[in-house]
Design an enzyme around this catalytic site. Structure first.
Site, mmCIF file in Angstrom:
data_model
loop_
_atom_site.group_PDB
_atom_site.id
_atom_site.type_symbol
_atom_site.label_atom_id
_atom_site.label_comp_id
_atom_site.label_asym_id
_atom_site.label_seq_id
_atom_site.Cartn_x
_atom_site.Cartn_y
_atom_site.Cartn_z
ATOM 1 N N THR A 37 -4.564 7.742 8.238
ATOM 2 C CA THR A 37 -4.513 6.592 7.342
ATOM 3 C C THR A 37 -5.936 6.081 7.197
ATOM 4 O O THR A 37 -6.774 6.332 8.057
ATOM 5 C CB THR A 37 -3.573 5.493 7.885
ATOM 6 O OG1 THR A 37 -3.578 4.384 6.976
ATOM 7 C CG2 THR A 37 -3.972 4.999 9.266
ATOM 8 N N GLY A 38 -6.186 5.380 6.111
ATOM 9 C CA GLY A 38 -7.539 4.895 5.888
ATOM 10 C C GLY A 38 -8.151 5.587 4.689
ATOM 11 O O GLY A 38 -7.439 6.133 3.843
ATOM 12 N N SER B 51 0.825 -1.213 0.000
ATOM 13 C CA SER B 51 0.000 0.000 0.000
ATOM 14 C C SER B 51 0.857 1.260 0.000
ATOM 15 O O SER B 51 0.324 2.362 0.142
ATOM 16 C CB SER B 51 -0.910 -0.008 1.231
ATOM 17 O OG SER B 51 -0.153 -0.279 2.388
ATOM 18 N N ARG C 40 -7.539 9.858 -9.154
ATOM 19 C CA ARG C 40 -8.028 10.067 -7.782
ATOM 20 C C ARG C 40 -6.850 10.369 -6.846
ATOM 21 O O ARG C 40 -5.821 9.709 -6.882
ATOM 22 C CB ARG C 40 -8.768 8.818 -7.308
ATOM 23 C CG ARG C 40 -9.297 8.890 -5.859
ATOM 24 C CD ARG C 40 -8.326 8.297 -4.875
ATOM 25 N NE ARG C 40 -8.880 8.223 -3.526
ATOM 26 C CZ ARG C 40 -8.146 7.949 -2.440
ATOM 27 N NH1 ARG C 40 -6.849 7.736 -2.550
ATOM 28 N NH2 ARG C 40 -8.700 7.898 -1.261
ATOM 29 N N VAL C 41 -7.024 11.379 -6.007
ATOM 30 C CA VAL C 41 -6.025 11.709 -4.991
ATOM 31 C C VAL C 41 -6.725 11.683 -3.639
ATOM 32 O O VAL C 41 -7.823 12.235 -3.492
ATOM 33 C CB VAL C 41 -5.403 13.105 -5.253
ATOM 34 C CG1 VAL C 41 -4.518 13.536 -4.093
ATOM 35 C CG2 VAL C 41 -4.600 13.088 -6.550
ATOM 36 N N GLY C 42 -6.103 11.062 -2.651
ATOM 37 C CA GLY C 42 -6.686 10.996 -1.309
ATOM 38 C C GLY C 42 -6.123 12.072 -0.400
ATOM 39 O O GLY C 42 -5.636 13.121 -0.844
ATOM 40 N N THR D 89 -1.779 3.600 4.407
ATOM 41 C CA THR D 89 -0.746 4.629 4.299
ATOM 42 C C THR D 89 0.248 4.536 5.442
ATOM 43 O O THR D 89 -0.146 4.263 6.580
ATOM 44 C CB THR D 89 -1.451 6.001 4.420
ATOM 45 O OG1 THR D 89 -2.412 6.070 3.386
ATOM 46 C CG2 THR D 89 -0.487 7.156 4.347
ATOM 47 N N THR E 223 1.978 6.936 0.317
ATOM 48 C CA THR E 223 0.977 5.897 0.048
ATOM 49 C C THR E 223 0.816 5.641 -1.441
ATOM 50 O O THR E 223 1.138 6.508 -2.266
ATOM 51 C CB THR E 223 -0.391 6.337 0.608
ATOM 52 O OG1 THR E 223 -1.289 5.238 0.587
ATOM 53 C CG2 THR E 223 -1.004 7.479 -0.185
HETATM 54 N N1 GLY Z 1 -5.237 7.405 3.030
HETATM 55 C C1 GLY Z 1 -4.798 7.062 1.745
HETATM 56 C C2 GLY Z 1 -5.742 7.340 0.670
HETATM 57 O O1 GLY Z 1 -6.932 7.372 0.886
HETATM 58 O O2 GLY Z 1 -5.304 7.529 -0.448
#
Ligand code: GLY
Length: 301
Positions: free
Chosen positions: A210-211, A49, A187-189, A159, A177
């Site tokens: 994280t998550g 990950s 997509r960006v988190g 992450t 991550t």
């Molecule tokens: N926390 C990592 C993501 O959602 O990309």
């Protein structure tokens, strides 16, 4: 002189805090130690990950996000949607140090990496490709652009966030991550977003997430925690407050809270960690050669 502390997300955070603690005890800065710790996880092919061997997006491409922040100066840097570059946390630091900007994305970030001498690599391993093929919705169709549902069991969103306190009493943090497995291309988190995946300020504390990034962004998770510490809450209380906020936003939308967890650290060396229900969040802490993996407190909706 402060007693150095390193804290990092998940069981693989043990790798990060072991490396960071060794450097901190030798007098390294919090940011140098956090970066070295995060990079050790980026290099680990068993961690799918983060970095090398990260699980790909819905069209089979590994796309990485990272950010760094220095709590003394509030200097920060970030990259998002970067392909073929393994050490994206180090790249984020170069953005911080070598450009007037904070966030570079996609091809621009890759071009900057090449200018800075980072090698191009194939980040997909036979094992990570096999795992991706087995777990993806629509099994094995590499032309699919369907992402997995954001909190489905077969998504991966572990992450690594590393927070450090150095001997000088400075805080530094790094977040890196490959993001949600099977995410839509582009997509960006939360992870490369300062204030969401990471925020570090010597005058209040450091926090990271994280998550499922969408839920962390929705509450500006890390900044929320740091501002709660500034208002007098302990790192543990501040993490719990952020998780309660995630729970509350889910309730407002009539959904179960997604899997989300936070860690925090202040300049007194106090740590905190909390997560939403079903997250089974573990984190690692190192103090003076003593390394522990602990269970984050689950906050029910
Ligand atoms: N926390 C990592 C993501 O959602 O990309």
């Amino acid at each position: 002189m402060a007693e150095p502390v390193a804290i990092a997300t998940w069981v693989f955070g043990k790798t990060a805090v072991t490396v960071a603690d060794d450097l901190l005890r030798k007098g390294a800065s919090a940011l140098d130690a956090a970066l070295a710790g995060a990079q050790a996880v980026e290099d680990d092919p068993e961690v799918n990950s983060v970095g090398y061997a990260g699980l790909p997006n819905s069209i089979g491409t590994v796309s990485l996000d990272a950010c760094v922040m220095d709590g003394r100066t509030l200097n920060c840097g970030a990259v998002a949607g970067v392909e073929n570059i393994r050490h994206v946390a180090a790249l984020a630091r170069r953005v911080m140090e070598k450009t007037p900007h904070i966030l570079l994305v996609g091809e621009g970030a890759k071009l900057f990496a090449l200018q800075q001498g980072f090698p191009l690599e194939n980040l997909l391993t036979p094992k990570s490709l096999e795992q991706w093929e087995k777990s993806k919705p629509g099994r094995g169709r590499r032309d699919s652009v369907q992402p997995a549902p954001p909190d489905d069991d077969y998504t991966s969103h572990d992450t690594v966030t590393v927070l450090c306190l150095d001997k000088e009493g400075n805080l530094g943090g790094v977040c890196t991550t490959s993001g949600l497995a099977h995410k839509l291309p582009g997509r960006v988190g939360d992870s490369p977003l300062i204030g969401h995946g990471l925020y570090v300020d010597n005058t209040a504390g450091a926090a990271g997430g994280t998550g499922v990034g969408e839920e962390i962004i929705r509450i500006a998770g890390s900044l929320t925690i740091v501002e709660a510490m500034r208002a007098g809450r302990s790192p543990q209380e501040a993490c719990e407050l952020a998780v309660r906020k995630v729970n509350a936003t889910a309730a407002r939308r009539g959904v179960h809270p997604a899997r989300v967890a936070f860690i925090a650290l202040n300049t007194q060396g106090q740590t905190g960690a909390a997560c939403t229900a079903r997250t089974d969040f573990k984190f690692a802490v190192a103090r003076n050669g003593h390394i522990e993996v602990l269970q984050g407190k689950e906050i029910a909706p």
